[in-house]
Design an enzyme around this catalytic site. Structure first.
Site, PDB file in Angstrom:
ATOM      1  N   HIS A 268       0.852  -1.198   0.000  1.00  0.00           N
ATOM      2  CA  HIS A 268       0.000   0.000   0.000  1.00  0.00           C
ATOM      3  C   HIS A 268       0.886   1.245   0.000  1.00  0.00           C
ATOM      4  CE1 HIS A 268      -3.467   2.436   0.517  1.00  0.00           C
ATOM      5  NE2 HIS A 268      -3.799   2.171   1.758  1.00  0.00           N
ATOM      6  N   HIS A 307      -2.349  -2.342  -9.746  1.00  0.00           N
ATOM      7  CA  HIS A 307      -3.360  -1.689  -8.917  1.00  0.00           C
ATOM      8  C   HIS A 307      -4.637  -2.514  -8.966  1.00  0.00           C
ATOM      9  CE1 HIS A 307      -5.826   1.475  -7.145  1.00  0.00           C
ATOM     10  NE2 HIS A 307      -4.692   2.029  -6.791  1.00  0.00           N
ATOM     11  N   ASP A 363       2.785   5.305  -6.715  1.00  0.00           N
ATOM     12  CA  ASP A 363       4.035   5.190  -5.942  1.00  0.00           C
ATOM     13  C   ASP A 363       5.280   5.051  -6.792  1.00  0.00           C
ATOM     14  OD1 ASP A 363       1.925   3.438  -3.836  1.00  0.00           O
ATOM     15  OD2 ASP A 363       3.011   5.233  -3.211  1.00  0.00           O
TER      16      ASP A 363
HETATM   17  C1  SDX Z   1      -1.457   2.084  -3.388  1.00  0.00           C
HETATM   18  O1  SDX Z   1      -6.132   0.668  -3.402  1.00  0.00           O
HETATM   19  C2  SDX Z   1      -5.659   1.813  -3.615  1.00  0.00           C
HETATM   20  O2  SDX Z   1      -6.347   2.708  -4.105  1.00  0.00           O
HETATM   21  C3  SDX Z   1      -4.237   2.041  -3.147  1.00  0.00           C
HETATM   22  C4  SDX Z   1      -3.596   3.357  -3.542  1.00  0.00           C
HETATM   23  C5  SDX Z   1      -4.227   4.522  -2.828  1.00  0.00           C
HETATM   24  O3  SDX Z   1      -4.116   5.642  -3.345  1.00  0.00           O
HETATM   25  O4  SDX Z   1      -4.741   4.337  -1.688  1.00  0.00           O
HETATM   26  O5  SDX Z   1      -3.712   3.557  -4.945  1.00  0.00           O
HETATM   27  C6  SDX Z   1      -2.124   3.379  -3.151  1.00  0.00           C
HETATM   28  O6  SDX Z   1      -1.417   1.268  -2.514  1.00  0.00           O
HETATM   29  C7  SDX Z   1      -0.904   1.810  -4.764  1.00  0.00           C
HETATM   30  C8  SDX Z   1      -0.334   0.351  -4.889  1.00  0.00           C
HETATM   31  C9  SDX Z   1       1.082   0.378  -4.322  1.00  0.00           C
HETATM   32  N1  SDX Z   1       1.596  -1.016  -4.230  1.00  0.00           N
HETATM   33  C10 SDX Z   1       2.572  -1.455  -5.004  1.00  0.00           C
HETATM   34  O7  SDX Z   1       3.096  -0.807  -5.913  1.00  0.00           O
HETATM   35  C11 SDX Z   1       3.046  -2.868  -4.654  1.00  0.00           C
HETATM   36  C12 SDX Z   1       3.152  -3.690  -5.932  1.00  0.00           C
HETATM   37  N2  SDX Z   1       1.816  -3.953  -6.462  1.00  0.00           N
HETATM   38  C13 SDX Z   1       1.172  -5.196  -6.107  1.00  0.00           C
HETATM   39  O8  SDX Z   1       1.435  -5.644  -4.806  1.00  0.00           O
HETATM   40  C14 SDX Z   1      -0.284  -5.254  -6.556  1.00  0.00           C
HETATM   41  O9  SDX Z   1      -0.321  -4.812  -7.847  1.00  0.00           O
HETATM   42  C15 SDX Z   1      -1.327  -4.513  -5.744  1.00  0.00           C
HETATM   43  C16 SDX Z   1      -1.278  -4.877  -4.310  1.00  0.00           C
HETATM   44  C17 SDX Z   1      -1.171  -3.049  -5.907  1.00  0.00           C
HETATM   45  C18 SDX Z   1      -2.694  -4.907  -6.319  1.00  0.00           C
HETATM   46  O10 SDX Z   1      -2.848  -6.222  -6.043  1.00  0.00           O
HETATM   47  P1  SDX Z   1      -4.101  -7.050  -6.568  1.00  0.00           P
HETATM   48  O11 SDX Z   1      -5.128  -6.219  -7.209  1.00  0.00           O
HETATM   49  O12 SDX Z   1      -4.550  -7.891  -5.428  1.00  0.00           O
HETATM   50  O13 SDX Z   1      -3.489  -7.883  -7.735  1.00  0.00           O
HETATM   51  P2  SDX Z   1      -2.943  -9.327  -7.583  1.00  0.00           P
HETATM   52  O14 SDX Z   1      -2.003  -9.377  -6.428  1.00  0.00           O
HETATM   53  O15 SDX Z   1      -4.099 -10.261  -7.585  1.00  0.00           O
HETATM   54  O16 SDX Z   1      -2.092  -9.460  -8.930  1.00  0.00           O
HETATM   55  C19 SDX Z   1      -2.648 -10.020 -10.095  1.00  0.00           C
HETATM   56  C20 SDX Z   1      -1.459 -10.708 -10.771  1.00  0.00           C
HETATM   57  C21 SDX Z   1      -0.762 -11.721  -9.871  1.00  0.00           C
HETATM   58  O17 SDX Z   1      -0.127 -12.627 -10.738  1.00  0.00           O
HETATM   59  P3  SDX Z   1      -0.766 -14.140 -10.895  1.00  0.00           P
HETATM   60  O18 SDX Z   1      -0.854 -14.726  -9.487  1.00  0.00           O
HETATM   61  O19 SDX Z   1      -2.134 -13.920 -11.504  1.00  0.00           O
HETATM   62  O20 SDX Z   1       0.180 -14.866 -11.792  1.00  0.00           O
HETATM   63  O21 SDX Z   1      -0.457  -9.711 -11.075  1.00  0.00           O
HETATM   64  C22 SDX Z   1       0.732 -10.031 -10.352  1.00  0.00           C
HETATM   65  C23 SDX Z   1       0.335 -10.937  -9.206  1.00  0.00           C
HETATM   66  O22 SDX Z   1       1.445 -11.743  -8.830  1.00  0.00           O
HETATM   67  N3  SDX Z   1       1.225  -8.742  -9.862  1.00  0.00           N
HETATM   68  C24 SDX Z   1       2.499  -8.359  -9.912  1.00  0.00           C
HETATM   69  C25 SDX Z   1       2.508  -7.056  -9.397  1.00  0.00           C
HETATM   70  N4  SDX Z   1       1.270  -6.706  -9.052  1.00  0.00           N
HETATM   71  C26 SDX Z   1       0.480  -7.763  -9.334  1.00  0.00           C
HETATM   72  N5  SDX Z   1       3.609  -8.985 -10.350  1.00  0.00           N
HETATM   73  C27 SDX Z   1       4.760  -8.277 -10.250  1.00  0.00           C
HETATM   74  N6  SDX Z   1       4.839  -7.010  -9.755  1.00  0.00           N
HETATM   75  C28 SDX Z   1       3.751  -6.387  -9.329  1.00  0.00           C
HETATM   76  N7  SDX Z   1       3.844  -5.144  -8.866  1.00  0.00           N
END
Ligand code: SDX
Length: 429
Positions: A268, A307, A363
């Site tokens: 997050h 996201h 971010d």
């Molecule tokens: C913020 O919610 C909000 O609005 C948050 C925010 C706000 O203003 O409040 O926008 C702020 O928190 C932005 C996000 C910051 N986080 C990151 O940058 C961390 C990296 N991102 C991931 O952890 C992820 O993308 C999330 C947590 C942001 C979203 O996760 P989801 O929607 O639960 O997606 P998921 O984990 O189900 O991913 C789907 C697929 C998966 O692969 P498979 O299992 O299907 O093979 O995408 C992959 C994930 O492994 N994946 C990534 C990835 N993000 C998702 N793979 C590599 N790098 C990534 N960053």
């Protein structure tokens, strides 16, 4: 176009149910009538992490993840970033309308006179190690503020509630600055009421022996725009924490401590810190393909990408990317930008990221700006918490005023052991 209803057939009994569709949703409680036997509990809707569950009706922030749209109270984020300032945006989030000139003057005055914190807070700060993470300090000290304002428990007294909202927006920067100065072993700098919200934060962070701190106007405006972009984001993890903890009718200081704690996580708000550590670990553009390969093999995340809602682009990331160039004209270009730009270029061409709709989020570039402005990476999530305070208190207020809301208490699907009798320790193992 047919009726706004869903017809569900329970094939276990052949019964048919017609469920109203309202505002693009059906009420989960409608499924509780679907039973096999009269004394059944009825059907639950199973949705881990609430990926398809609306926990509330809200009028604060509107996001369209497919179109990359973000609006606060209907105003596009691009217009607010260009034409507004953080305090005016905070007023908009809390009150629902842009302030008139006189409303803004009163709002700015009220926030400004509440920037000081109780002197005893400094004693908490002294208790932390010099290398304590400032988010850990912020979680603790904002919760401690609840002990200085016991009247904050009167959450249904609108005047008290508005006063606590102003106190929280005003004092979060001061707590953040005190944590920063403690970590450097530097004396605390008190608020300067002559300065803007963002200018005063820079003052409390960086003033030394000069009689008056004069913030660089480019950096002051850049910080304010970043604060506008980070002010709210509908039902994100930390807003959900604020609403859930606030639904027990605890005071807002205790509820916001939970929100700060949620934001601290690297998935997050802690992602901006994780991005900088990731870029530093990559170190050179030549190392990017190897890093991407490891991510695709599941050896970690590309922080700053992806996201839950945005599946094309995060509109905030686009604005921040532009803002970086203005900051670098003052601070000098951050070499990590070259790695970030090349990382983005490669990732956006890679099928793994395209297939998963992973794009730069808020971010990805913000940390590069913060680092160029002289902030240590540990302060990056703190710089997220400061502006998000306006969003958290707005979400909290809306929850309290929503007659459909009550204490948050989800159900579960029990998958544990069936009933069994206690076994004396002599008979175990
Ligand atoms: C913020 O919610 C909000 O609005 C948050 C925010 C706000 O203003 O409040 O926008 C702020 O928190 C932005 C996000 C910051 N986080 C990151 O940058 C961390 C990296 N991102 C991931 O952890 C992820 O993308 C999330 C947590 C942001 C979203 O996760 P989801 O929607 O639960 O997606 P998921 O984990 O189900 O991913 C789907 C697929 C998966 O692969 P498979 O299992 O299907 O093979 O995408 C992959 C994930 O492994 N994946 C990534 C990835 N993000 C998702 N793979 C590599 N790098 C990534 N960053």
């Amino acid at each position: 176009m047919g009726k706004d209803t869903l017809t569900v057939t329970d094939n276990r009994t052949g019964q048919e149910f017609e469920i109203p569709i309202e505002e693009g949703a059906v009420r989960a409680m409608e499924f509780r009538q679907m039973k096999v036997d009269a004394d059944d509990f009825g059907l639950l809707a199973y949705d881990p992490a609430f990926t398809n569950t609306a926990a509330c009706r809200s009028a604060i922030t509107d996001i369209d993840g497919e179109k990359g749209i973000l609006r606060y109270r209907g105003y596009p984020i691009e217009q607010l970033a260009e034409k507004s300032n953080y305090l005016e945006t905070a007023y908009l989030l809390v009150h629902g309308e842009l302030p008139t000139r006189s409303q803004y003057v009163e709002w700015e005055h009220d926030i400004t006179i509440h920037t000081f914190i109780h002197e005893n807070t400094k004693k908490f700060m002294e208790g932390f190690q010099h290398d304590a993470h400032p988010m850990g300090m912020l979680v603790s000290t904002v919760a401690a503020l609840s002990t200085f304002y016991p009247e904050a428990k009167e959450i249904f007294d609108e005047d008290v509630r508005l006063l606590e909202i102003k106190r929280l927006i005003a004092k979060m920067p001061t707590l953040a600055a005190f944590a920063f100065r403690h970590s450097l072993g530097k004396p605390y700098v008190y608020p300067d009421n002559d300065l803007s919200f963002s200018g005063n934060l820079l003052n409390m962070l960086y003033k030394m022996s000069e009689a008056k701190y004069n913030p660089d106007p480019v950096l002051e405006r850049a910080l304010d725009v970043l604060f506008i972009l980070h002010a709210d984001h509908e039902q994100n993890c930390s807003a959900n924490a604020m609403r859930a903890v606030g639904s027990s009718h605890v005071d807002p200081y205790s509820a916001i401590a939970a929100a700060v704690a949620a934001l601290y996580g690297p998935l997050h708000g802690g992602a901006n810190e994780a991005v900088l550590r990731m870029l530093a670990e990559i170190d050179t553009v030549e190392n990017i393909p190897g890093f991407i390969k490891r991510v695709k093999e599941g050896e970690g995340l590309l922080f700053g990408f992806g996201h839950r809602i945005y599946k094309n682009f995060d509109p905030r990331a686009s604005i921040i990317k532009e803002l970086a160039h203005q900051v670098f004209e003052v601070t000098g270009r951050n070499p990590l930008l070259d790695i970030a730009l090349e990382l983005e270029r490669i990732a956006l061409e890679d099928e793994y990221f395209i297939q998963r709709k992973l794009y730069p989020n808020v971010d990805f570039y913000s940390g590069i700006i913060y680092q160029s402005m002289g902030f240590p990476v540990t302060m990056f999530p703190v710089l997220f918490a400061i502006p998000r305070t306006a969003g958290w208190v707005s979400q909290w207020q809306e929850m309290l005023e929503d007659s459909a809301q009550k204490i948050a208490r989800p159900r579960q699907l029990y998958v544990g052991a069936a009933k069994r009798d206690f076994v004396a320790v002599s008979k175990r193992g």
